[in-house]
Design an enzyme around this catalytic site. Structure first.
Site, PDB file in Angstrom:
ATOM      1  CE  LYS A 169       3.413 -17.736   1.072  1.00  0.00           C
ATOM      2  NZ  LYS A 169       3.053 -19.135   1.291  1.00  0.00           N
ATOM      3  CG  ASP A 208       0.561 -20.751   2.969  1.00  0.00           C
ATOM      4  OD1 ASP A 208       1.154 -20.162   3.894  1.00  0.00           O
ATOM      5  OD2 ASP A 208       1.106 -21.638   2.297  1.00  0.00           O
ATOM      6  CE1 TYR A 250      -4.224  -1.784   0.794  1.00  0.00           C
ATOM      7  CE2 TYR A 250      -2.554  -3.386   1.399  1.00  0.00           C
ATOM      8  CZ  TYR A 250      -3.853  -3.082   1.071  1.00  0.00           C
ATOM      9  OH  TYR A 250      -4.784  -4.076   1.011  1.00  0.00           O
ATOM     10  CG  ASP A 286      -7.474  -5.758   2.137  1.00  0.00           C
ATOM     11  OD1 ASP A 286      -8.569  -5.552   2.676  1.00  0.00           O
ATOM     12  OD2 ASP A 286      -7.233  -5.461   0.953  1.00  0.00           O
TER      13      ASP A 286
END
Ligand code: NAI
Length: 398
Positions: free
Chosen positions: A211, A263, A143, A287
């Protein structure tokens, strides 16, 4: 802004942005409900004086600008504000008014509680096990990055630089390229908010979601900096999951610090939601994750949120302007009502906050709901947005 002194009137001035699309529909009953709950709880001793702040389409009509400086100043001065959703202008200028507000006011923590209301249809077996609060970093990650489109001179130049000077093994010459900045400063201040919240609210755990197996320095960094912070400043309150034996309970008054790869975590929250409580994560993960979690407990119409910095708090529903439902008195205002609950809690007006939550609970249990919940609930009565607001008011204190 103090909430004490029941003997004489405490008036808190709160700027509000009505919002675009369904904003006006959901704001009116939310405002009416918050006023009613405060009055019912505190009589004449406490009151909110609402100040309208213009943003979005209403602001363009009045001033020619979607986010006038006067609105930013109102939010900055009054420190506690609430807003409906705003349309992201398509093409040119500001990327998103919401992102702009968060960045200009440095509202670095996006906080989204996800809880289940009995009676709401859910795609999972035990939705009542979902009780989480997501702390999403609000100012960094992609972002705050920059992107270069495929086949542009900038993308080509950057590719050459990465390959020739920074040791990149290379990628296709037509690739678009995006940059993902994540800093220890930005990560630690967000994670600190989640630790403080978990300790104050006696939550069982904080889980860092990242991640880091693929993006070692950005996502992996976020995780490492969280552990660093726990080690530096929270030794008396936080215990690491890996130091506990299987099934061993943490010492009294300790929050367990866990981490999960993003994940795997998406799978975990479907299979074992009970194992997770407070979540801290980077911007983009947050998000995705908050929408996915909200879907487990009944959808966006029930999803509140807050954007909080060091001194300023701006409360807002998680969803957008849902333009196809705008001006139809149809949308579910619970998202904004529950954002108002977070605001009341922030003001330490806990009694009124709890009263609103209980009234929403009862209204849903009574099966008197808006279209989004109605279509999945057998034998329910369909209410317009404003009628639902009145039903919740009717249930205050019951
Ligand atoms: P959206 O969240 O506005 O709507 C998606 C769907 O969710 C709607 O079609 C509707 O079926 C459902 N929904 C959302 N809120 C609901 C409510 N209160 N009651 C019942 N159903 C509800 O997402 P979309 O369509 O992607 O975005 C529309 C606009 O909103 C865009 O301009 C977007 O940029 C903006 N937006 C603004 C946000 C904000 O102000 N914080 C956040 C997300 C999007």
């Amino acid at each position: 802004m103090s909430s004490e002194q029941a003997t004489h009137e405490t008036v808190v001035k709160v700027p509000y942005i009505e919002g675009d699309g369904i904003g006006a529909d959901i704001w009116k009953p939310s405002q009416k409900l918050l006023n009613a709950a405060i009055s019912k709880c505190y009589g004449k001793s406490r009151k909110i004086e609402w100040i309208e702040a213009l943003a979005g389409e209403k602001a363009v009509e009045a001033t020619g600008e979607p986010l006038p400086e006067s609105t930013i100043e109102l939010i900055r001065t009054h420190k506690v504000s609430i807003k409906g959703p705003l349309t992201t202008p398509v093409g040119g200028g500001i990327r998103s008014l919401n992102v702009a507000l968060r960045q200009i006011l440095d509202l670095y923590a996006c906080i989204r509680p996800v809880r289940y209301f009995k009676g709401v249809a859910s795609p999972i077996k035990f939705p009542e096990h979902v009780d989480m609060v997501v702390f999403r970093e609000n100012t960094e990650d992609v972002y705050a990055g920059i992107e270069f489109a495929s086949n542009t001179p900038e993308a080509k130049r950057l590719r050459d630089f990465l390959m020739n000077e920074l040791g990149s093994k290379g990628f296709h010459e037509t690739a678009a390229i995006g940059i993902k900045p994540v800093s220890p400063f930005g990560s630690k201040r967000l994670i600190k908010k989640s630790f403080d919240f978990a300790i104050a609210q006696r939550k069982p755990s904080v889980t860092l979601i990242h991640k880091g197996n693929i993006m070692k320095y950005t996502e992996g960094g976020f995780n490492e900096w969280g552990y660093e912070l726990a080690e530096e400043s929270y030794k008396d309150h936080i215990i690491l999951e890996e130091t506990l034996a299987e099934g061993e309970a943490p010492p009294d008054n300790h929050v367990v610090l866990k981490n999960r790869i993003a994940d795997a975590f998406f799978q975990q929250v479907l299979i074992n939601p009970r194992n997770y409580s407070v979540i801290a994560t980077t911007n983009l993960n947050g998000d995705y994750l908050s929408d996915a979690l909200v879907a487990q407990v009944g959808g966006l119409g029930l999803a509140p949120g807050a954007n909080i910095g060091d001194n300023i708090a701006l409360f807002e529903a998680t969803h957008g302007t849902a333009p196809k439902h705008a001006n139809k008195d149809k949308a579910n205002p619970s998202s904004l009502m529950l954002s108002g609950v977070m605001m009341l809690e922030h003001l330490k007006w806990a009694e009124a906050a709890e009263m609103v939550v209980q009234a929403i609970r009862k209204t849903i249990l009574d099966k008197t709901v808006t279209y989004d919940l109605h279509r999945q609930m057998e034998g329910a009565t369909l209410l317009a947005c404003s009628e639902y607001g009145d039903a919740v008011i009717e249930n205050l204190g019951k």
